[in-house]
Design a protein around this motif. Structure first.
Motif, PDB file in Angstrom:
ATOM      1  N   VAL B 264       0.844  -1.202   0.000  1.00 19.99           N
ATOM      2  CA  VAL B 264       0.000   0.000   0.000  1.00 19.99           C
ATOM      3  C   VAL B 264       0.875   1.246   0.000  1.00 19.99           C
ATOM      4  CG1 VAL B 264      -1.761   1.267   1.252  1.00 19.99           C
ATOM      5  CG2 VAL B 264      -1.796  -1.215   1.250  1.00 19.99           C
ATOM      6  N   LEU B 265       1.877   1.250   0.880  1.00 21.44           N
ATOM      7  CA  LEU B 265       2.744   2.423   0.995  1.00 21.44           C
ATOM      8  C   LEU B 265       3.424   2.732  -0.339  1.00 21.44           C
ATOM      9  CD1 LEU B 265       4.249   4.577   2.548  1.00 21.44           C
ATOM     10  CD2 LEU B 265       5.844   2.855   3.341  1.00 21.44           C
ATOM     11  N   MET B 266       3.977   1.694  -0.973  1.00 20.01           N
ATOM     12  CA  MET B 266       4.685   1.904  -2.239  1.00 20.01           C
ATOM     13  C   MET B 266       3.748   2.442  -3.312  1.00 20.01           C
ATOM     14  SD  MET B 266       6.856  -1.566  -2.189  1.00 20.01           S
ATOM     15  CE  MET B 266       8.222  -1.769  -1.063  1.00 20.01           C
ATOM     16  N   SER B 267       2.562   1.828  -3.405  1.00 19.97           N
ATOM     17  CA  SER B 267       1.627   2.249  -4.443  1.00 19.97           C
ATOM     18  C   SER B 267       1.149   3.677  -4.197  1.00 19.97           C
ATOM     19  CB  SER B 267       0.431   1.311  -4.484  1.00 19.97           C
ATOM     20  OG  SER B 267       0.874  -0.009  -4.686  1.00 19.97           O
ATOM     21  N   LEU B 268       0.793   3.990  -2.948  1.00 18.59           N
ATOM     22  CA  LEU B 268       0.302   5.332  -2.644  1.00 18.59           C
ATOM     23  C   LEU B 268       1.386   6.364  -2.876  1.00 18.59           C
ATOM     24  CD1 LEU B 268      -1.812   5.274   0.618  1.00 18.59           C
ATOM     25  CD2 LEU B 268      -2.597   5.445  -1.719  1.00 18.59           C
ATOM     26  N   LEU B 269       2.591   6.036  -2.436  1.00 20.37           N
ATOM     27  CA  LEU B 269       3.692   6.990  -2.553  1.00 20.37           C
ATOM     28  C   LEU B 269       3.959   7.325  -4.010  1.00 20.37           C
ATOM     29  CD1 LEU B 269       6.163   8.143  -0.641  1.00 20.37           C
ATOM     30  CD2 LEU B 269       7.446   6.570  -2.049  1.00 20.37           C
ATOM     31  N   GLY B 270       4.029   6.314  -4.847  1.00 17.88           N
ATOM     32  CA  GLY B 270       4.296   6.566  -6.262  1.00 17.88           C
ATOM     33  C   GLY B 270       3.070   7.149  -6.970  1.00 17.88           C
ATOM     34  N   GLY B 271       1.899   6.736  -6.518  1.00 16.80           N
ATOM     35  CA  GLY B 271       0.671   7.200  -7.165  1.00 16.80           C
ATOM     36  C   GLY B 271      -0.083   6.044  -7.778  1.00 16.80           C
ATOM     37  N   VAL B 272      -1.294   5.791  -7.255  1.00 16.81           N
ATOM     38  CA  VAL B 272      -2.027   4.603  -7.705  1.00 16.81           C
ATOM     39  C   VAL B 272      -2.660   4.786  -9.075  1.00 16.81           C
ATOM     40  CG1 VAL B 272      -2.542   3.752  -5.404  1.00 16.81           C
ATOM     41  CG2 VAL B 272      -4.113   5.338  -6.497  1.00 16.81           C
ATOM     42  N   ARG B 273      -2.757   6.045  -9.507  1.00 13.67           N
ATOM     43  CA  ARG B 273      -3.438   6.249 -10.782  1.00 13.67           C
ATOM     44  C   ARG B 273      -2.499   6.159 -11.969  1.00 13.67           C
ATOM     45  NH1 ARG B 273      -8.305  10.196  -9.523  1.00 13.67           N
ATOM     46  NH2 ARG B 273      -8.673   9.378  -7.450  1.00 13.67           N
ATOM     47  N   SER B 274      -1.199   6.109 -11.707  1.00 13.49           N
ATOM     48  CA  SER B 274      -0.295   6.062 -12.855  1.00 13.49           C
ATOM     49  C   SER B 274       0.342   4.683 -12.972  1.00 13.49           C
ATOM     50  CB  SER B 274       0.774   7.142 -12.732  1.00 13.49           C
ATOM     51  OG  SER B 274       1.209   7.239 -11.416  1.00 13.49           O
ATOM     52  N   LEU B 275       0.635   4.340 -14.203  1.00 10.06           N
ATOM     53  CA  LEU B 275       1.171   3.019 -14.524  1.00 10.06           C
ATOM     54  C   LEU B 275       2.442   2.727 -13.735  1.00 10.06           C
ATOM     55  CD1 LEU B 275       1.323   0.504 -16.335  1.00 10.06           C
ATOM     56  CD2 LEU B 275       2.342   1.931 -18.099  1.00 10.06           C
ATOM     57  N   PHE B 276       3.348   3.723 -13.680  1.00 11.50           N
ATOM     58  CA  PHE B 276       4.641   3.470 -13.067  1.00 11.50           C
ATOM     59  C   PHE B 276       4.708   3.897 -11.606  1.00 11.50           C
ATOM     60  CE2 PHE B 276       5.544   3.707 -17.613  1.00 11.50           C
ATOM     61  CZ  PHE B 276       6.104   2.456 -17.770  1.00 11.50           C
ATOM     62  N   GLY B 277       3.567   4.346 -11.062  1.00  8.05           N
ATOM     63  CA  GLY B 277       3.547   4.784  -9.672  1.00  8.05           C
ATOM     64  C   GLY B 277       4.071   3.735  -8.705  1.00  8.05           C
ATOM     65  N   PRO B 278       3.462   2.516  -8.715  1.00  9.06           N
ATOM     66  CA  PRO B 278       3.924   1.491  -7.778  1.00  9.06           C
ATOM     67  C   PRO B 278       5.394   1.125  -7.973  1.00  9.06           C
ATOM     68  CG  PRO B 278       1.812   0.886  -8.702  1.00  9.06           C
ATOM     69  CD  PRO B 278       2.271   2.088  -9.457  1.00  9.06           C
ATOM     70  N   LEU B 279       5.856   1.115  -9.229  1.00  9.83           N
ATOM     71  CA  LEU B 279       7.266   0.798  -9.500  1.00  9.83           C
ATOM     72  C   LEU B 279       8.166   1.854  -8.877  1.00  9.83           C
ATOM     73  CD1 LEU B 279       9.562  -0.678 -10.890  1.00  9.83           C
ATOM     74  CD2 LEU B 279       8.973   0.473 -13.014  1.00  9.83           C
ATOM     75  N   LEU B 280       7.801   3.116  -9.106  1.00  6.16           N
ATOM     76  CA  LEU B 280       8.563   4.221  -8.514  1.00  6.16           C
ATOM     77  C   LEU B 280       8.572   4.099  -6.992  1.00  6.16           C
ATOM     78  CD1 LEU B 280       9.952   7.020  -9.088  1.00  6.16           C
ATOM     79  CD2 LEU B 280       7.738   8.023  -8.576  1.00  6.16           C
ATOM     80  N   GLY B 281       7.370   3.850  -6.430  1.00  7.07           N
ATOM     81  CA  GLY B 281       7.260   3.698  -4.972  1.00  7.07           C
ATOM     82  C   GLY B 281       8.123   2.554  -4.469  1.00  7.07           C
ATOM     83  N   ALA B 282       8.135   1.441  -5.221  1.00  3.52           N
ATOM     84  CA  ALA B 282       8.920   0.284  -4.796  1.00  3.52           C
ATOM     85  C   ALA B 282      10.408   0.606  -4.820  1.00  3.52           C
ATOM     86  CB  ALA B 282       8.634  -0.917  -5.696  1.00  3.52           C
ATOM     87  N   LEU B 283      10.847   1.365  -5.824  1.00  2.00           N
ATOM     88  CA  LEU B 283      12.259   1.733  -5.887  1.00  2.00           C
ATOM     89  C   LEU B 283      12.636   2.589  -4.685  1.00  2.00           C
ATOM     90  CD1 LEU B 283      12.789   2.524  -9.676  1.00  2.00           C
ATOM     91  CD2 LEU B 283      13.621   0.572  -8.388  1.00  2.00           C
ATOM     92  N   VAL B 284      11.786   3.585  -4.377  1.00  2.00           N
ATOM     93  CA  VAL B 284      12.104   4.499  -3.273  1.00  2.00           C
ATOM     94  C   VAL B 284      11.987   3.783  -1.925  1.00  2.00           C
ATOM     95  CG1 VAL B 284      11.390   6.601  -2.078  1.00  2.00           C
ATOM     96  CG2 VAL B 284      11.362   6.516  -4.580  1.00  2.00           C
ATOM     97  N   VAL B 285      10.784   3.212  -1.663  1.00  2.00           N
ATOM     98  CA  VAL B 285      10.525   2.608  -0.354  1.00  2.00           C
ATOM     99  C   VAL B 285      11.351   1.333  -0.172  1.00  2.00           C
ATOM    100  CG1 VAL B 285       8.764   1.670   1.175  1.00  2.00           C
ATOM    101  CG2 VAL B 285       8.213   3.563  -0.357  1.00  2.00           C
ATOM    102  N   GLY B 286      11.448   0.522  -1.255  1.00  2.00           N
ATOM    103  CA  GLY B 286      12.177  -0.738  -1.153  1.00  2.00           C
ATOM    104  C   GLY B 286      13.636  -0.510  -0.779  1.00  2.00           C
ATOM    105  N   ILE B 287      14.271   0.457  -1.450  1.00  2.00           N
ATOM    106  CA  ILE B 287      15.669   0.744  -1.127  1.00  2.00           C
ATOM    107  C   ILE B 287      15.769   1.255   0.311  1.00  2.00           C
ATOM    108  CG2 ILE B 287      17.597   2.284  -1.657  1.00  2.00           C
ATOM    109  CD1 ILE B 287      16.727   2.008  -4.637  1.00  2.00           C
TER     110      ILE B 287
END
Lengths: 292, 359
Positions: B264-287
């Motif tokens: 949830v955190l990754m998706s929200l952070l990157g933006g749930v409405r955009s295709l690459f939002g969760p990916l962006l969130g995963a890169l930031v939060v995951g690291i």
């Protein structure tokens, strides 16, 4: 037979405790449409404060309530005023879940940080005593915890029914706009309602700790049953939550004989899923529930 | 007829839109290139395995977004499908003796089947009650998998043999990195296709106003269920892949509320409405998560950090970083409209520009 009676009595005592713990959740939902995932984290926090109080002063842990109840009330008012009101009304319910989830993580992390992950237990002078009751041996600590639950719930009932504030709170729950029309400051009432809910967590956490070993991640163990109780009882209904708590507490206690403790736990989840299949708005009251 | 200044404005908007599209494509290609090349640049096992972990986060977050992003239903319990996928794969390999990737595919299908009744029950309620049900589902699975020791190994865990026994450690990580990357690409493509389809339109109508969508004839219940199953299927695939890669399962980690919270955190952070939002969130939060665990692994500090981050995202940018940053740029960039009220012509120009900017 005496095993059955023992389980029944323990189940009723447990149900009382569950009712106390779930009443706070119902209050938040009633006045604010807020689902407070952090409620059980606050329970554990209260339990730790009681433990800390007892070990550092040597006094009875119950006396810590003098400090924790007002403290939690103030924290609750602050939480509502500073954080919850910032959320947008359209997504309030959903976002409140995430926000309070975050608060729960912060509390758990800080507890682990300050008190370490070691399991703690509060010692009472009457910790190992038990009294005979209808042919069953009932531990004194369980009786005290139940008495605490009855006192707290009775106090809550008196506040809701007999005071002007309680009247305003009930009016706010029933119809916020109408309450505003007759001059109730619903924002203030809501924040006090939130504080009241958190104050029940202070009592509940202390009652809980009388008979349990505590550790920081214990709140995950409680969040499921408590959420199941308020969904089965119908979100926002205090009597519904109390009845559901009593029924499920007794059921869990009785099922422990044939199934063992782990599988008896699942009664909450089974009840939750059955409720959703049969009557999504809950079994008591709760005409609001389905929309949220 | 448009007057000269309006035409000029429209042209400027179009040029801007074209630049934006070009910039987006370049950024996307750069990101893809970095992701593909990364494992070739290092021989350090730790970095490679961190890469796999981050991709695992990206896969689960993107899988979550099939449900959360399109319909707005927030599930805090998607770890349930991750864990079921992982244990399904593990049990099929260890107890039934299936070959690893056949087990993976079968396990993901089983997860999809299990998601049907759960989805039917959970989707009967909205908002908060839905979240409660999803949390409850993870907790009940955790209890069950800990109790059924004879099948799942209980708290002792379940160990899987490696699917590629001849590979050395770093090559093992590298191989799985590319498998994860392939899965992620397929998922992003599927999300993109749904986003542009009529089905996706119906799901987004549910997100905006479910009652209205229903009254307009959108088959909301069916659409929600399909999205739910799809989401569970992909998350289950991620879990199964994790089981094959990591090789050691424990109920406490596979059915963890934290895992669902991370999605949830990754998706929200990157933006749930955009295709690459969760990916962006995963890169930031995951690291960040991996860093915190490495630095403060013994303390509970990573919980506090995750909690604070989640609270900040929920309070200040519930739409995600991408729209928040866009809003910031819009504030400092040239203003879209002057002080006078926006006219119908302005709106038409804006619409045209938007149309033109769509790829």
């Amino acid at each position: 037979m005496s095993l059955f009676v023992q389980s029944l009595i323990l189940g009723i005592l447990l149900g009382g405790l569950y009712a106390l713990l779930a009443s706070g959740l119902t209050l938040y939902f009633g006045v604010m449409r807020v689902v407070q995932i952090a409620h059980s984290a606050f329970l554990i926090l209260a339990a730790y404060l009681a433990w800390f109080f007892a070990t550092s002063t040597g006094l009875d842990a119950l006396l810590s309530l003098v400090i924790t109840v007002p403290l939690f009330f103030v924290v609750g008012v602050g939480l509502q005023r500073l954080l919850i009101t910032r959320l947008k009304p359209a997504t309030l319910t959903m976002m409140s879940v995430l926000l309070t989830f975050a608060i729960a993580l912060i509390i758990e992390g800080m507890l682990g940080f300050v008190f370490t992950g070691v399991q703690r237990r509060i010692h009472f002078s009457y910790g190992s005593a038990s009294v005979p009751l209808f042919g069953a041996e009932v531990p004194v600590v369980k009786l005290v915890a139940f008495a605490l639950a009855v006192l707290a719930l009775g106090g809550l009932w008196l506040i809701l029914k007999r005071t002007e504030f309680g009247q305003a709170l009930r009016a706010t729950i029933q119809n916020k706009e109408a309450a505003q029309l007759i001059g109730i400051n619903t924002d203030r009432v809501a924040s006090y309602g939130f504080g009241l809910g958190l104050a029940t967590a202070a009592v509940g956490g202390t009652a809980l700790a009388m008979d349990a070993t505590i550790y920081p991640s214990l709140h995950w163990h409680w969040i499921g049953p408590l959420m199941a109780i308020i969904v089965v009882g119908g979100l926002g209904s205090v009597p519904g939550a109390a009845i559901a708590a009593m029924v499920l507490g007794v059921a869990q206690s009785l099922l422990q004989i044939p199934l063992g403790t782990t599988w008896a736990q699942t009664v909450f989840y089974v009840a939750l899923f059955v409720t959703l299949m049969v009557r999504p708005q809950g079994f008591f009251g709760g005409r609001l529930a389905q929309r949220f | 007829m448009r007057n000269a200044s309006e035409t000029l404005e429209l042209e400027r908007a179009l040029t801007g839109a074209r630049w934006l599209t070009a910039a987006r494509v370049i950024a996307l290609l750069a990101l893809a290139a970095v992701l593909v090349v990364f494992p070739q640049t290092t021989k350090v096992g730790y970095l490679l395995s961190t890469g796999v972990v981050i991709l695992n986060y990206a896969v689960t977050a993107t899988g979550w977004n099939f449900m959360g992003g399109f319909t707005g239903y927030i599930s805090l319990g998607h770890a349930a499908y991750f864990g079921l996928g992982a244990y399904g794969t593990g049990i099929l390999v260890v107890k039934a003796g299936l070959s690893p990737f056949l087990a993976l595919a079968l396990a993901a299908l089983i997860v999809a089947v299990i998601a049907v009744p759960i989805g039917i029950a959970a989707l009967r309620v909205r908002g908060a009650s839905f979240v409660i049900v999803t949390i409850a589902f993870v907790l009940i699975l955790l209890l069950m998998f800990q109790s059924m020791g004879s099948i799942t190994g209980g708290s002792g865990g379940l160990s899987l043999p490696r699917p590629f026994p001849d590979l050395i450690r770093t090559d093992h990580h590298r191989t799985f990195y590319y498998i994860y990357l392939g899965l992620l690409a397929v998922m992003l493509l599927a999300w993109w296709a749904i986003d542009r389809s009529r089905f996706g339109m119906g799901l987004k109508a549910v997100r905006e106003d479910e009652d209205k969508a229903r009254s307009l004839g959108v088959p909301t219940t069916g659409a929600k269920l399909v999205a739910f199953i799809l989401s569970a299927f992909f998350t289950g695939l991620g879990g199964g892949l994790y089981a094959l890669w990591f090789g050691d399962l424990d109920p406490v980690f596979q059915f963890s509320i934290m895992m669902g919270a991370y999605m949830v955190l990754m998706s929200l952070l990157g933006g749930v409405r955009s295709l690459f939002g969760p990916l962006l969130g995963a890169l930031v939060v995951g690291i960040a998560i991996e860093f915190f665990k490495a630095q403060y692994g013994d303390t509970q500090f990573h919980l506090v950090a995750t909690g604070l981050l989640l609270a900040v995202v929920v309070l200040f940018m519930p739409e995600g970083v991408i729209p928040a940053v866009k809003g910031l740029f819009a504030r400092f960039g040239p203003q879209a409209s002057s002080i006078r009220e926006i006219s119908a012509a302005d709106l038409a120009a804006e619409r045209d520009a938007e149309e033109a900017s769509k790829p």
